[in-house]
Design a protein around this motif. Structure first.
Motif, PDB file in Angstrom:
ATOM      1  N   SER A 211       0.838  -1.212   0.000  1.00  0.00           N
ATOM      2  CA  SER A 211       0.000   0.000   0.000  1.00  0.00           C
ATOM      3  C   SER A 211       0.871   1.259   0.000  1.00  0.00           C
ATOM      4  CB  SER A 211      -0.924  -0.007   1.219  1.00  0.00           C
ATOM      5  OG  SER A 211      -1.606   1.216   1.304  1.00  0.00           O
ATOM      6  N   MET A 215      -4.636   6.043  -2.043  1.00  0.00           N
ATOM      7  CA  MET A 215      -6.099   6.050  -1.874  1.00  0.00           C
ATOM      8  C   MET A 215      -6.477   6.873  -0.641  1.00  0.00           C
ATOM      9  SD  MET A 215      -8.687   4.828  -3.562  1.00  0.00           S
ATOM     10  CE  MET A 215      -9.761   6.179  -3.174  1.00  0.00           C
ATOM     11  N   SER A 272      -9.256   2.734   4.980  1.00  0.00           N
ATOM     12  CA  SER A 272      -8.630   2.401   3.690  1.00  0.00           C
ATOM     13  C   SER A 272      -7.267   1.746   3.879  1.00  0.00           C
ATOM     14  CB  SER A 272      -8.504   3.647   2.805  1.00  0.00           C
ATOM     15  OG  SER A 272      -7.610   4.579   3.362  1.00  0.00           O
ATOM     16  N   ALA A 273      -6.826   1.594   5.128  1.00  0.00           N
ATOM     17  CA  ALA A 273      -5.501   1.004   5.372  1.00  0.00           C
ATOM     18  C   ALA A 273      -5.492  -0.478   5.017  1.00  0.00           C
ATOM     19  CB  ALA A 273      -5.114   1.175   6.836  1.00  0.00           C
ATOM     20  N   SER A 276      -1.960  -5.387   8.301  1.00  0.00           N
ATOM     21  CA  SER A 276      -1.469  -6.772   8.331  1.00  0.00           C
ATOM     22  C   SER A 276      -2.329  -7.582   9.304  1.00  0.00           C
ATOM     23  CB  SER A 276      -0.004  -6.758   8.781  1.00  0.00           C
ATOM     24  OG  SER A 276       0.468  -8.063   8.848  1.00  0.00           O
ATOM     25  N   ASP A 277      -2.844  -8.712   8.844  1.00  0.00           N
ATOM     26  CA  ASP A 277      -3.721  -9.504   9.710  1.00  0.00           C
ATOM     27  C   ASP A 277      -2.952 -10.245  10.793  1.00  0.00           C
ATOM     28  OD1 ASP A 277      -6.152  -8.821   8.573  1.00  0.00           O
ATOM     29  OD2 ASP A 277      -5.849 -10.217   6.903  1.00  0.00           O
ATOM     30  N   ASP A 304      -8.419  -6.528  14.608  1.00  0.00           N
ATOM     31  CA  ASP A 304      -9.082  -5.997  13.416  1.00  0.00           C
ATOM     32  C   ASP A 304      -9.646  -4.621  13.793  1.00  0.00           C
ATOM     33  OD1 ASP A 304     -11.035  -5.341  11.435  1.00  0.00           O
ATOM     34  OD2 ASP A 304     -10.849  -7.403  10.734  1.00  0.00           O
ATOM     35  N   ALA A 306     -11.124  -2.187  12.099  1.00  0.00           N
ATOM     36  CA  ALA A 306     -12.479  -1.860  11.638  1.00  0.00           C
ATOM     37  C   ALA A 306     -13.523  -2.604  12.471  1.00  0.00           C
ATOM     38  CB  ALA A 306     -12.623  -2.208  10.164  1.00  0.00           C
ATOM     39  N   LEU A 323     -10.264  -5.636  -0.190  1.00  0.00           N
ATOM     40  CA  LEU A 323      -9.291  -5.898  -1.254  1.00  0.00           C
ATOM     41  C   LEU A 323      -9.289  -7.402  -1.480  1.00  0.00           C
ATOM     42  CD1 LEU A 323      -7.065  -4.814  -3.113  1.00  0.00           C
ATOM     43  CD2 LEU A 323      -5.448  -5.222  -1.279  1.00  0.00           C
ATOM     44  N   GLN A 357      -0.810   0.971  -5.158  1.00  0.00           N
ATOM     45  CA  GLN A 357       0.150   1.834  -5.864  1.00  0.00           C
ATOM     46  C   GLN A 357      -0.331   2.469  -7.160  1.00  0.00           C
ATOM     47  OE1 GLN A 357       3.950  -0.131  -6.083  1.00  0.00           O
ATOM     48  NE2 GLN A 357       4.188   0.013  -3.860  1.00  0.00           N
ATOM     49  N   LYS A 380      -7.823   7.674  -8.665  1.00  0.00           N
ATOM     50  CA  LYS A 380      -8.163   7.529  -7.237  1.00  0.00           C
ATOM     51  C   LYS A 380      -8.800   8.813  -6.714  1.00  0.00           C
ATOM     52  CE  LYS A 380      -5.467   3.566  -5.897  1.00  0.00           C
ATOM     53  NZ  LYS A 380      -4.251   2.954  -5.375  1.00  0.00           N
TER      54      LYS A 380
HETATM   55  O1  PMT Z   1      -2.550   2.731  -0.663  1.00  0.00           O
HETATM   56  P1  PMT Z   1      -2.762   2.415  -2.142  1.00  0.00           P
HETATM   57  O2  PMT Z   1      -1.490   1.959  -2.801  1.00  0.00           O
HETATM   58  O3  PMT Z   1      -3.436   3.563  -2.854  1.00  0.00           O
HETATM   59  O4  PMT Z   1      -3.752   1.170  -2.225  1.00  0.00           O
HETATM   60  C1  PMT Z   1      -5.091   1.304  -1.814  1.00  0.00           C
HETATM   61  C2  PMT Z   1      -5.617  -0.004  -1.198  1.00  0.00           C
HETATM   62  C3  PMT Z   1      -5.565  -1.125  -2.213  1.00  0.00           C
HETATM   63  C4  PMT Z   1      -4.775  -0.367   0.024  1.00  0.00           C
HETATM   64  C5  PMT Z   1      -7.107   0.294  -0.758  1.00  0.00           C
HETATM   65  O5  PMT Z   1      -7.860   0.604  -1.888  1.00  0.00           O
HETATM   66  C6  PMT Z   1      -7.715  -0.888  -0.039  1.00  0.00           C
HETATM   67  O6  PMT Z   1      -8.264  -1.797  -0.622  1.00  0.00           O
HETATM   68  N1  PMT Z   1      -7.626  -0.899   1.326  1.00  0.00           N
HETATM   69  C7  PMT Z   1      -8.067  -2.023   2.180  1.00  0.00           C
HETATM   70  C8  PMT Z   1      -7.080  -3.147   2.128  1.00  0.00           C
HETATM   71  C9  PMT Z   1      -7.447  -4.294   3.023  1.00  0.00           C
HETATM   72  O7  PMT Z   1      -6.734  -4.555   3.960  1.00  0.00           O
HETATM   73  O8  PMT Z   1      -8.556  -4.902   2.726  1.00  0.00           O
HETATM   74  P2  PMT Z   1      -9.178  -6.189   3.554  1.00  0.00           P
HETATM   75  O9  PMT Z   1     -10.215  -6.730   2.669  1.00  0.00           O
HETATM   76  O10 PMT Z   1      -8.080  -7.071   3.997  1.00  0.00           O
HETATM   77  O11 PMT Z   1      -9.807  -5.527   4.848  1.00  0.00           O
HETATM   78  C10 PMT Z   1     -11.178  -5.175   4.953  1.00  0.00           C
HETATM   79  C11 PMT Z   1     -11.346  -3.919   5.761  1.00  0.00           C
HETATM   80  O12 PMT Z   1     -10.958  -4.115   7.122  1.00  0.00           O
HETATM   81  C12 PMT Z   1     -10.521  -2.747   5.263  1.00  0.00           C
HETATM   82  O13 PMT Z   1     -11.304  -1.587   5.407  1.00  0.00           O
HETATM   83  C13 PMT Z   1      -9.322  -2.718   6.207  1.00  0.00           C
HETATM   84  O14 PMT Z   1      -8.791  -1.388   6.376  1.00  0.00           O
HETATM   85  C14 PMT Z   1      -9.933  -3.225   7.514  1.00  0.00           C
HETATM   86  N2  PMT Z   1      -9.000  -3.980   8.372  1.00  0.00           N
HETATM   87  C15 PMT Z   1      -8.485  -5.172   7.947  1.00  0.00           C
HETATM   88  C16 PMT Z   1      -7.674  -5.890   8.788  1.00  0.00           C
HETATM   89  C17 PMT Z   1      -7.362  -5.387  10.073  1.00  0.00           C
HETATM   90  N3  PMT Z   1      -6.581  -6.060  10.910  1.00  0.00           N
HETATM   91  N4  PMT Z   1      -7.869  -4.208  10.448  1.00  0.00           N
HETATM   92  C18 PMT Z   1      -8.683  -3.492   9.623  1.00  0.00           C
HETATM   93  O15 PMT Z   1      -9.131  -2.386   9.982  1.00  0.00           O
END
Ligand code: PMT
Length: 396
Positions: A211, A215, A272-273, A276-277, A304, A306, A323, A357, A380
């Protein structure tokens, strides 16, 4: 609809300059007050008399009037405007803007403008696609300017492709949207998580992801343009917003700690972050030496963010991202429910130009009422604007 709005139109040397006559007329018909700046080469394509007559204001090109000595103050022009639109933007002026060159009134006004600045490039397709042009446009975006991408079609050279300036009617709609949205979220506080998290393995290495923060930065700018106050909590990203409160963190635990601090005062939260899980259970305090053929690192689950804040949600409107690489829509809808989001923005790494990116993204929105809205690939900046527009609807 634009009554009382002050628009500064800056015109560069390009055949598309002829369209500005129609554009100025449309703005004036909508009640806007319009002032025009022209570069010297713009005058080869359209006369100052035409634009002065249509805008009902003298056109500015020089720092001062040679005969009367009257000074045309670029700072005042920049302060006067509610919005500055540089249209058409030529490759020459773009290059100067991207590099801080200031050798005419238009550039001096650009550098001192406090209002939102939009640019509508126009040039031949090869010039538009040249890496220098694209890099310069990205620089303007990183300065917080908005690029109205050149449109596809027949060009003055006889070639066909991307390079045409957006039509006057389109420009009018963009300007209207920009100005009417500018106070839509006034008084609202927006908390945004952005970028990757880095989870330490030892003092040298980490688990992270790609990332860039593009975004999250675009979202920050779009919310600010809608009048909101922003706080961004960003992992170690290359791109950070140039204004608003910025809190830099490394790990998911740090991101959560800061997000929890600001959550209760926030009205809107955008996740939007790319968090890392998992993280190494016991990060080494010294650099791990290369000894064995294999190395085991035990990982434990990160919080998590969110989902944690989703449990504490009261009045806040939560926007999440998903994502995905497989089973995209089903996974996104599950995350919407599981993390108590009001809206989820799906982006898939299977779509060219989407995700990490990239300057562009291709997204689908899902809301709590099972509404689905699929968007085309766009910048974006434009995706962030779509998200803000959706949030605004919720506060109407
Ligand atoms: O920074 P860029 O290069 O512009 O890229 C943008 C992006 C691809 C990072 C962005 O568009 C995006 O998709 N962000 C979310 C990435 C992600 O971690 O997705 P996820 O499907 O794994 O997570 C779902 C949601 O839970 C997300 O809103 C995430 O921020 C949140 N999350 C996930 C894991 C965690 N431990 N805590 C969280 O808050």
């Amino acid at each position: 609809m634009l009554a009382g709005k002050k628009i500064l139109l800056a015109v560069c040397g390009s055949i598309a300059a002829y369209k500005t006559a129609f554009f100025v007329r449309l703005l004036v018909k909508e009640g806007a007050e319009v002032k025009v700046i022209m570069t010297e080469s713009a005058k080869d394509f359209i006369t100052p008399l035409t634009l002065a007559t249509l805008s009902k204001n003298p056109v500015h090109s020089q720092y001062f009037d040679n005969t009367s000595g009257e000074w045309h103050n670029h700072v005042e022009l920049g302060m006067w405007a509610d919005l500055m639109l540089i249209a058409p933007l030529s490759a020459n002026t773009l290059g100067k803007m991207a590099n801080g060159i200031c050798d005419n009134l238009l550039l001096a006004t650009y550098l001192s403008a406090k209002c939102p600045v939009l640019v509508a490039p126009a040039m031949d397709l090869d010039m538009y696609q040249h890496p220098t042009t694209q890099e310069n446009l990205n620089r303007l975006i990183s300065y917080g300017n908005e690029v109205i991408e050149a449109r596809d079609g027949e060009l003055a050279s006889g070639l066909s492709g991307q390079g045409r300036m957006a039509e006057p009617e389109e420009l009018l709609e963009i300007v209207k949207k920009k100005l009417t949205n500018s106070a839509a979220l006034k008084g609202k506080r927006v908390l945004i998580t952005s970028g990757p998290t880095f989870e330490a393995i030892d003092p040298v290495r980490f688990i992270g992801n790609h990332s860039s923060g593009k975004m999250g930065s675009a979202l920050t700018k779009a919310f600010q343009d809608a009048g909101a106050e922003t706080i961004i909590i960003s992992g170690p990203a290359t791109y950070l917003p140039s204004s608003g409160e910025v809190i830099k963190v490394n790990s998911a635990n740090e991101m959560l700690a800061h997000a929890e601090k600001y959550h209760s005062d926030a009205d809107i939260v955008v996740f939007s972050a790319a968090v890392s899980d998992y993280r190494p259970e016991n990060p080494a305090t010294e650099k791990i030496k290369k000894k064995e053929d294999s190395l085991q690192i035990n990982l434990v689950k990160n919080p998590d963010i969110a989902a944690e804040l989703g449990k504490k949600k009261k009045h806040q409107f939560h926007v999440g991202f998903a994502l995905e690489t497989t089973n995209e829509e089903v996974n996104a809808q599950e995350k919407l429910k599981k993390k108590n989001f009001d809206l989820i923005v799906l982006n898939s790494l299977n779509d060219e130009g989407a995700g990490f990116q990239q300057d562009t993204n291709k997204v689908t929105f899902f809301d709590k009422n099972n509404n689905k809205h699929k968007f085309e690939l766009k910048s974006k900046t434009a995706v962030a604007q779509d998200i803000v527009n959706q949030v605004i609807k919720n506060f109407e």
